[in-house]
Design an enzyme around this catalytic site. Structure first.
Site, PDB file in Angstrom:
ATOM      1  N   SER A  23      37.180  41.985  40.356  1.00 60.62           N
ATOM      2  CA  SER A  23      38.569  41.254  41.004  1.00 60.62           C
ATOM      3  C   SER A  23      39.473  42.226  41.371  1.00 60.62           C
ATOM      4  O   SER A  23      40.379  41.600  42.195  1.00 60.62           O
ATOM      5  CB  SER A  23      39.210  40.409  39.608  1.00 60.62           C
ATOM      6  OG  SER A  23      38.064  39.502  39.304  1.00 60.62           O
ATOM      7  N   SER A  24      39.536  43.429  41.061  1.00 63.26           N
ATOM      8  CA  SER A  24      40.482  44.416  41.722  1.00 63.26           C
ATOM      9  C   SER A  24      39.908  45.912  41.790  1.00 63.26           C
ATOM     10  O   SER A  24      38.740  45.934  41.067  1.00 63.26           O
ATOM     11  CB  SER A  24      41.869  44.285  40.935  1.00 63.26           C
ATOM     12  OG  SER A  24      41.182  44.897  39.687  1.00 63.26           O
TER      13      SER A  24
END
Length: 741
Positions: A23-24
């Site tokens: 996600s990041s």
């Protein structure tokens, strides 16, 4: 066995795609175990029977969120491959890796079911075409999206609660640092940083414009501190307008703690894709606003007054720096406000013009507005009365009581120079500290470690050069600093008014001298003209920031002493709807008419005259309606003959025409009867005019006279070798009496 039973030869003939996502970027860097587990799914594909050459790993979306807020090129590539039936199975560590929003997830399930594509995760392999598998995949996707919502709600709730207490640590603007206690915000310990911020607010209180504050910083060559990161040193660079505006518009400098000034929204672009945008909210919609939260550079009432002042400056207005360079060089013209006058309607710099035999000055704004479809100046006014009023106000300001205020403004300018010099002295101190620090680091290193010693030696030398440059600049600025006024000079300045009045009206004083004197006290003149009340309102901005207002009466417009005669205007009103300007000019010249100045008419003069008196322009019409009145050229085009032929028939009286005024083009009413007289083949009993003369024994003039009276019938042949006028000489329908012997 159940998993292998769903894999068929058809699936094995296609590709197996392993999809990876984190996600990041922080998760990619820190959660490496999860990334390795996702890459290990290639081994599971080989266990299910796919050869290594048909296993495709898509890892383009590492570091991208699966909530649908950002475009994922890897997922788009995966979806397109599934839609083209090139994929046998899609493998992911879990459903949330593929998508965390139902729109993307259900689209993938629908395409996989239509193209016979399997989906696998750590729990098993599913066939979206089967009802039970499709139901389970749908539940997993819904739970994945709900999980993201719950996590985000918990995090946002904790953040809001902490922000409501003023304890949430976020990035601070330049000039503040976080303290040790929760929510404690302190002013920056560096005196140079605090001095620049205070100078910005002090100059704005004096100048009233963010742009002029920026120009002052540039004129004084004062550097502005920039923070590149939370734990990085400040970097001093040239001040920008956006940096100055950000300081003035940030409520943190007023001692307020603010959270939730912006709102993130998801919208659809023109392609239907989702995009995120940031929307600034009004102050009453901010989530958290805690006043007097920490010491500020200004108080809250001053901040609100500054915002109102900047809001009033949103309309474009001319700004000039304190040196007055933006007004331009003084020219030789008699317009005294050249370069310092601005439009009170739109804020643009006014331009000068000169009219009449005496070259009377005037001012106009280059900005145009549309009035009845035409562009006109938003301000255009004579300058004689305005210049006289400004000169009177200028001489009035030189009286001792008001001149003392000017002396005070000069002292304020002196304090401004002192503030700039203080900043340069602080720069010298900062450079000296950098030299001392690099020297200590150089002396602390082991002399035998030449690799480190050489690098520290270079830093020491660079710091010494920077210190020398700062000292040189400070010495130059102190040398060019103007000397303060002495008491005797103040007394001489207060007696200047009597001498200046005589100097102003002296014949030897030129217009250039007048402008130079005006610019010593007046910085800008804003002019607003009201034509209905025949007056102009002037706003004079003096050096130092003071303003004064003047109302000047303007001469009312009077009827023009030279104007076109009424007979010509009446004729123009009759001709304008029918003919273009060039044709009308020819008609007026053939009648011997002239303009009000005694000139011949042309298309431009006719157009200007018509527009001045609001006479409508000629509109072209399609010559197709029966009975329309046409010009000779238009009628000739419709009838298929030359215009000279119609002119000849008009002269002979065979065709009826009309002429509005002598010299105007002839016009013909094109009726069905007239069209029937122009033939391509002659009728029975018609002969050419020469043969008809022999047959009837008449001359040409007599023959045409009988045609004109209606005794004979005539037609015009428009084609053939014998085209022209034909006369009917034989009547095939004799009357009763003509049969009698």
């Amino acid at each position: 066995m159940i998993e292998h039973s769903k894999v068929t030869a058809t699936h094995l003939a296609r590709q197996a795609i392993v999809y990876l996502r984190q996600s990041s970027a922080s998760q990619v860097e820190n959660n490496r175990e999860s990334t390795e587990r996702q890459y290990a799914l290639s081994g599971r594909a080989r266990e299910l029977g796919w050869p290594a050459e048909r296993i495709l790993v898509i890892d383009e979306d590492l570091g991208l969120s699966g909530s649908g807020s950002v475009m994922r090129s890897g997922f788009a590539r995966l979806t397109s491959e599934v839609a083209l039936a090139r994929v046998g199975i899609v493998l992911g560590l879990e459903v949330s890796r593929l998508a965390r929003n139902n729109a993307d997830w259900h689209r993938l399930i629908e395409l996989a079911g239509l193209t016979d594509t399997l989906i696998g995760d750590a729990d098993g392999i599913y066939h979206p075409a089967l009802f039970n598998d499709r139901l389970l995949l749908g539940l997993k996707g819904a739970m994945s999206e709900a999980e993201l919502h719950v996590l985000r709600a918990r995090l946002d709730g904790g953040i809001r609660n902490k922000a409501a207490r003023g304890e949430l640590r976020r990035g601070l603007p330049v000039g503040f640092v976080w303290g040790e206690d929760d929510g404690e915000i302190l002013m920056h310990p560096d005196e140079a940083v605090a001095h620049v911020i205070r100078s910005i607010f002090a100059r704005f209180a004096e100048l009233g414009s963010a742009r002029r504050v920026w120009l002052w910083l540039r004129a004084q060559d004062i550097k502005f501190p920039l923070r590149l990161g939370e734990h990085q040193d400040l970097r001093w660079s040239e001040a920008s307008y956006h940096a100055v505006h950000a300081v003035l518009a940030n409520p943190v400098y007023a001692g307020a703690y603010v959270y939730g000034k912006n709102r993130h929204e998801t919208v659809l672009d023109e392609t239907g894709a989702r995009r995120k945008r940031v929307r600034k909210l009004p102050r009453d919609e901010w989530q958290v606003l805690i006043k007097d939260h920490h010491p500020g550079y200004i108080d809250w009432p001053t901040f609100e007054a500054n915002q109102q002042r900047m809001g009033a400056n949103t309309q474009p207005r001319p700004h000039s720096d304190t040196r007055g360079h933006s007004a331009g060089a003084v020219r030789e013209g008699t317009a005294l406000l050249q370069g310092i006058a601005c439009c009170g309607h739109c804020g643009r710099r006014l331009r000068t013009h000169y009219r009449g035999r005496n070259a009377a000055p005037g001012y106009h704004c280059a900005g145009k507005i549309l009035v009845e479809g035409r562009g006109v100046y938003c301000l255009n006014v004579g300058g004689v009365q305005i210049d006289e009023a400004v000169v009177a106000a200028f001489l009035e300001a030189l009286k001792p009581a008001r001149l003392a205020a000017t002396i005070e403004a000069a002292e304020r300018l002196e304090s401004d120079r002192e503030a700039a010099l203080k900043q340069w002295r602080l720069d010298v101190e900062r450079a000296q500290f950098a030299v001392n620090r690099t020297e200590r680091r150089y002396r602390a290193v082991d002399p035998d470690n030449r690799l480190v010693a050489r690098a520290l030696e270079r830093e020491w030398e660079e710091a010494l050069r920077a210190l020398e440059a700062a000292k040189t600049e400070l010495v130059q600025r102190e040398a060019t600093r103007p000397r303060p006024l002495s008491p005797r000079e103040r007394e001489n300045l207060l007696t200047l008014e009597v001498d200046l009045a005589s100097v102003w009206h002296a014949p030897s004083t030129t217009s250039r001298d007048h402008k130079e004197l005006l610019r010593t006290l007046i910085e800008e003149v804003s002019l607003h003209a009201d034509r209905d009340k025949a007056c102009a309102r002037l706003m004079l901005r003096w050096k130092g920031g003071a303003t004064s207002h003047l109302d000047v009466a303007l001469p009312r417009s009077r009827p023009a002493t030279v104007r076109t005669d009424e007979d010509t205007l009446t004729l123009l009103r009759r001709l304008a709807p029918l003919y273009p300007d060039a044709v009308i000019a020819g008609i007026l010249n053939r009648q011997g008419r002239q303009t009000a100045r005694g000139h011949r008419f042309d298309a431009n003069r006719v157009g200007n005259l018509r527009r001045h008196w609001n006479i409508p322009i000629c509109r072209a019409q399609s010559p197709t309606t029966d009975g329309d009145v046409l010009t000779i050229h238009q009628a000739a085009s419709v009838l298929g003959v030359a215009p000279s032929t119609l002119h000849r028939h008009l002269n002979d009286g065979l065709i009826r025409g009309e002429q509005i005024t002598p010299g105007a083009p002839w016009r013909i009413r094109l009726t069905s009867e007239l069209k029937a007289r122009f033939l391509t083949t002659p009728g029975d009993g018609f002969e050419p005019i020469r043969d008809a003369m022999d047959t009837l024994g008449l001359s040409r003039q007599s023959l045409l006279q009988r045609v004109k009276c209606g005794e004979l019938e005539a037609a015009h042949l428009i084609r053939g070798q014998r085209k022209g006028l034909w006369i009917k000489t034989i009547d095939h329908n004799p009357t009763l009496f003509e049969h009698m012997p």
